[in-house]
Design an enzyme around this catalytic site. Structure first.
Site, PDB file in Angstrom:
ATOM      1  N   TYR A 178       0.817  -1.214   0.000  1.00  0.00           N
ATOM      2  CA  TYR A 178       0.000   0.000   0.000  1.00  0.00           C
ATOM      3  C   TYR A 178       0.853   1.268   0.000  1.00  0.00           C
ATOM      4  O   TYR A 178       1.756   1.428   0.820  1.00  0.00           O
ATOM      5  CB  TYR A 178      -0.896  -0.010   1.226  1.00  0.00           C
ATOM      6  CG  TYR A 178      -2.024   0.989   1.223  1.00  0.00           C
ATOM      7  CD1 TYR A 178      -3.176   0.763   0.487  1.00  0.00           C
ATOM      8  CD2 TYR A 178      -1.956   2.150   1.985  1.00  0.00           C
ATOM      9  CE1 TYR A 178      -4.236   1.665   0.498  1.00  0.00           C
ATOM     10  CE2 TYR A 178      -3.002   3.060   2.013  1.00  0.00           C
ATOM     11  CZ  TYR A 178      -4.140   2.815   1.263  1.00  0.00           C
ATOM     12  OH  TYR A 178      -5.178   3.715   1.283  1.00  0.00           O
TER      13      TYR A 178
ATOM     14  N   SER B 205       1.332  -7.656   2.055  1.00  0.00           N
ATOM     15  CA  SER B 205       0.357  -6.661   2.477  1.00  0.00           C
ATOM     16  C   SER B 205      -0.645  -6.406   1.348  1.00  0.00           C
ATOM     17  O   SER B 205      -1.306  -7.344   0.905  1.00  0.00           O
ATOM     18  CB  SER B 205       1.083  -5.385   2.930  1.00  0.00           C
ATOM     19  OG  SER B 205       0.190  -4.518   3.587  1.00  0.00           O
ATOM     20  N   GLN B 206      -0.758  -5.155   0.848  1.00  0.00           N
ATOM     21  CA  GLN B 206      -1.654  -4.937  -0.293  1.00  0.00           C
ATOM     22  C   GLN B 206      -1.282  -5.863  -1.449  1.00  0.00           C
ATOM     23  O   GLN B 206      -2.153  -6.423  -2.122  1.00  0.00           O
ATOM     24  CB  GLN B 206      -1.584  -3.487  -0.760  1.00  0.00           C
ATOM     25  CG  GLN B 206      -2.393  -3.217  -2.023  1.00  0.00           C
ATOM     26  CD  GLN B 206      -2.209  -1.809  -2.546  1.00  0.00           C
ATOM     27  OE1 GLN B 206      -3.093  -0.983  -2.406  1.00  0.00           O
ATOM     28  NE2 GLN B 206      -1.069  -1.531  -3.155  1.00  0.00           N
TER      29      GLN B 206
ATOM     30  N   ASP C 153       0.461  -8.655  14.276  1.00  0.00           N
ATOM     31  CA  ASP C 153       0.187  -7.746  13.159  1.00  0.00           C
ATOM     32  C   ASP C 153      -1.123  -7.017  13.392  1.00  0.00           C
ATOM     33  O   ASP C 153      -2.207  -7.587  13.241  1.00  0.00           O
ATOM     34  CB  ASP C 153       0.140  -8.542  11.853  1.00  0.00           C
ATOM     35  CG  ASP C 153       0.039  -7.671  10.623  1.00  0.00           C
ATOM     36  OD1 ASP C 153      -0.185  -6.451  10.765  1.00  0.00           O
ATOM     37  OD2 ASP C 153       0.192  -8.211   9.513  1.00  0.00           O
TER      38      ASP C 153
ATOM     39  N   HIS D 132       3.606  -6.170  11.351  1.00  0.00           N
ATOM     40  CA  HIS D 132       3.282  -6.243   9.928  1.00  0.00           C
ATOM     41  C   HIS D 132       4.495  -6.520   9.038  1.00  0.00           C
ATOM     42  O   HIS D 132       4.321  -6.824   7.862  1.00  0.00           O
ATOM     43  CB  HIS D 132       2.581  -4.962   9.489  1.00  0.00           C
ATOM     44  CG  HIS D 132       1.914  -5.071   8.158  1.00  0.00           C
ATOM     45  ND1 HIS D 132       1.058  -6.116   7.835  1.00  0.00           N
ATOM     46  CD2 HIS D 132       1.997  -4.297   7.044  1.00  0.00           C
ATOM     47  CE1 HIS D 132       0.630  -5.966   6.596  1.00  0.00           C
ATOM     48  NE2 HIS D 132       1.182  -4.877   6.092  1.00  0.00           N
TER      49      HIS D 132
END
Length: 325
Positions: A93, A187-188, A273, A303
């Protein structure tokens, strides 16, 4: 930071309450058909001033959602002759494709590597080169609520479509063995990889790390960290729109894409996370029906997840799935 989500044994049993829209498959079939009405027009321009001697780098442009130009990098081990397996990577992201020398892991392992730029992003880190020419109604700062009142206008409809087209662009290159394609991301990027895994048949492997964009009903209520908090910020102002927002998000929930993944899958989660809570990752993992699937768990990480340790796991796992038949 203490563990804050479900215990590990409960995570392995957890199932999302996200409801799948009845027309989920039709929505995505129509979306991709519209995108494919535009010529893919994948162009690979050699880049010779990188200072890199062990790889060949190409500046890529292809037609994504709406025929809009999307950028990427395509990186090959220098002197490639025979078609190679390809690893298609999606970015986290706020980031963009960055510079070629930051993407050397997979070419060093002997694979072709395709990195997709994310439209409209790349000013938080990494540097991006792909605009998003589509506007939206009022949105909370960030990308999570752009066009969120309607699935047809939602930002991630464009991003996920770009990602499917990125796989098609990567497979179109003469140096790629299209039958040996893996999608990866963190992540994203992991959430996008899951979406592609559910939309593109015949992938050799799907490897999402600490994936975002999964189990929206739980994610948006269990953590107050961005980016999920953007949705709460939007609803704090736009009172009474909860049902419409969650209806839109259901078309983009990684849980529903994961339920369509049949390819070998390697997930990872971190139990501390708070950005992508572990229960939301397990919601997607548990929904995945693939016979060949596993999840790596990092108990005391946030994360950042497994970081280079998870890279090492993938360096052992991917070659087995991408080996010639």
């Amino acid at each position: 930071m203490a563990l804050f989500d479900l215990p590990l044994d409960e995570l392995h049993r957890y199932r999302s309450q996200s409801g799948e829209p009845e027309d989920f498959d039709q929505f995505w079939a129509k979306t991709l058909a519209e995108a494919r009405s535009h010529d893919l027009d994948a162009r690979f321009e050699p880049v010779t001033d990188t200072g890199l001697s062990t790889v060949d780098v190409f500046d890529v442009t292809f037609a994504g959602y709406g025929g809009h130009p999307v950028k990427g990098w395509f990186i090959l081990p220098a002197g490639t002759v025979e078609p190679l397996p390809v690893v298609v990577q999606f970015i986290g992201y706020g980031g963009g494709r960055g510079l070629p020398h930051t993407h050397l892991l997979w070419p060093a392992a002997g694979f072709a590597h395709f990195v997709m730029d994310t439209r409209g992003q790349g000013s938080g880190w990494g540097g991006g080169d792909t605009p998003d020419p589509v506007g939206s109604g009022p949105a909370y700062p960030g990308f999570m609520t752009r066009g969120i009142d309607d699935p047809a206008s939602y930002y991630y409809r464009r991003v996920f479509t770009d990602a499917v087209r990125a796989v098609e662009a990567a497979r179109s290159h003469e140096s790629v063995d299209a039958t040996r394609t893996a999608v990866v991301g963190s992540s994203q990027g992991g959430g996008i990889a899951i979406a592609v895994g559910g939309l593109v048949p015949g992938l050799a492997a799907v490897a999402p790390d600490v994936p975002f964009l999964c189990d929206f009903p739980r994610a948006t209520t269990i953590t107050d960290r961005d980016p999920y908090r953007e949705i709460g910020g939007y609803l704090r102002t736009h009172r009474g729109r909860d049902a419409a927002v969650y209806r839109t998000l259901a078309y983009f929930d990684g849980v529903h894409f994961a339920s369509r993944i049949r390819s070998p899958a390697l997930f990872s989660a971190a139990l501390e996370d708070e950005t992508c809570p572990p229960s939301t990752v397990f919601a997607a993992y548990n929904a995945c029906p693939a016979d060949d699937k596993q999840i790596e768990v990092y108990t005391f990480n946030d994360h950042e997840g497994g970081g280079p340790f998870q890279d090492a796991v993938k360096l052992r796992w991917l070659p087995q799935r991408l080996a010639a038949g």
